[in-house]
Design a protein around this motif. Structure first.
Motif, PDB file in Angstrom:
ATOM      1  N   SER A   5       0.709  -1.233  -0.055  1.00  0.00           N
ATOM      2  CA  SER A   5       0.073   0.148   0.131  1.00  0.00           C
ATOM      3  C   SER A   5       0.813   1.387  -0.027  1.00  0.00           C
ATOM      4  CB  SER A   5      -0.970  -0.065   1.179  1.00  0.00           C
ATOM      5  OG  SER A   5      -0.115   0.104   2.262  1.00  0.00           O
ATOM      6  N   THR A   7       0.337   5.613   1.060  1.00  0.00           N
ATOM      7  CA  THR A   7      -0.587   6.596   1.800  1.00  0.00           C
ATOM      8  C   THR A   7      -0.306   8.041   1.071  1.00  0.00           C
ATOM      9  OG1 THR A   7      -0.434   5.273   3.966  1.00  0.00           O
ATOM     10  CG2 THR A   7      -1.118   7.741   4.126  1.00  0.00           C
ATOM     11  N   GLU A  12      -4.629   5.673   3.127  1.00  0.00           N
ATOM     12  CA  GLU A  12      -3.941   4.363   2.720  1.00  0.00           C
ATOM     13  C   GLU A  12      -4.539   3.649   1.604  1.00  0.00           C
ATOM     14  OE1 GLU A  12      -2.072   0.909   5.060  1.00  0.00           O
ATOM     15  OE2 GLU A  12      -4.179   0.862   4.990  1.00  0.00           O
ATOM     16  N   THR A  14      -4.451   0.600  -0.913  1.00  0.00           N
ATOM     17  CA  THR A  14      -4.045  -0.856  -0.875  1.00  0.00           C
ATOM     18  C   THR A  14      -4.495  -1.540  -2.096  1.00  0.00           C
ATOM     19  OG1 THR A  14      -3.987  -1.026   1.502  1.00  0.00           O
ATOM     20  CG2 THR A  14      -3.791  -3.146  -0.055  1.00  0.00           C
ATOM     21  N   ASP A  56      -9.149   5.645   5.363  1.00  0.00           N
ATOM     22  CA  ASP A  56      -8.886   7.079   5.956  1.00  0.00           C
ATOM     23  C   ASP A  56      -8.314   7.052   7.306  1.00  0.00           C
ATOM     24  OD1 ASP A  56     -11.067   7.081   7.627  1.00  0.00           O
ATOM     25  OD2 ASP A  56     -12.204   8.483   6.288  1.00  0.00           O
TER      26      ASP A  56
END
Length: 246
Positions: A5, A7, A12, A14, A56
């Motif tokens: 992932s 950010t 974030e 993924t 979030d």
């Protein structure tokens, strides 16, 4: 297993790999026909079918696209079903019921079939964000087997909208009438705006299955130019690697 992932702006992102494989004979064509004028060799085109999970800072979950679906989904005639989205979510500790928002970039079977499982909504607690123009154009198995099943959870938008904190959708028509991309910070989840890396070098290269090839090429050129100016990162649906820096 899910890809690593990243950010951005507190969200974030993924990538989840729902499936990998070539198109089946029902719609598979040589690359020279699929991307006319591209100069690509007629090698097998192995597609990756990516969905994206957004989390979030408050832990709220948004899923972008739902993949190819079950073995009997509308994608079964041509895509490598069944998809593994549920397992990909489980690998990052997420159950379908945890997802609060599902964004469908468009209603093609490889992007939206996974919204339904065993004839019921797969993401029972999620509102499903779709462009109104896309809903109005829905037909056939996608209307009967997907849209009709999740109709009580549909949230229609028109054009650009913030659909979750820090998560925006932007209408990007051409591939389908209501195709949309998703933005979180500098990352753009592009759906089928770009199908093959060759279209990054030349956005005018058409894709055989664009509903409106001229509109799709115009949208692709405009959106990619804007994203390049912003030094954005693409999160694509079908490239081998999910993230591509511009």
């Amino acid at each position: 297993m899910p890809h690593r992932s990243i950010t951005v702006s507190g969200v974030e992102i993924t990538p989840l790999c729902d499936a990998v494989g070539p198109m089946g004979a029902a719609i598979g064509r040589p690359l020279t026909e699929m991307f006319a004028g591209s100069g690509l060799r007629d090698e097998p085109w192995v597609l990756h079918f990516h969905c994206y999970l957004l989390r979030d800072a408050a832990g709220r979950l948004t899923l972008v696209d739902t993949g190819v679906g079950a073995a009997d989904s509308p994608a079964a005639s041509w895509a490598p079903v069944p998809g593994t989205l549920a397992g990909e979510l489980a690998a990052v500790g997420v159950a379908p019921a945890d997802v609060g928002t599902v964004i469908l970039t468009h209603l093609h079977s490889d992007h939206a079939s996974g919204a339904v499982a065993d004839g019921r909504p797969a993401f029972e607690n999620a509102r499903h964000v779709v462009q109104r123009a896309e809903l109005e154009a829905a037909a056939g198995p996608m209307l009967d087997d997907v849209v009709s099943v999740i109709k009580g959870q549909l949230h229609a938008v028109e054009g650009d909208a913030e659909v979750a904190p820090g998560v925006h959708v932007h209408l990007a028509p051409g591939h389908t009438p209501g195709h949309q991309i998703v933005r979180a910070g500098e990352v753009a989840m592009t759906g089928d705006l770009v199908l093959h890396p060759v279209q990054l070098a030349d956005p005018a290269i058409p894709y055989l299955y664009d509903d409106d090839p001229e509109a799709a090429a115009r949208t692709r050129a405009e959106v990619l130019a804007r994203l390049r100016a912003e030094r954005a990162v693409l999160a694509t649906a079908h490239f081998g690697e999910p993230f591509t820096a511009l």
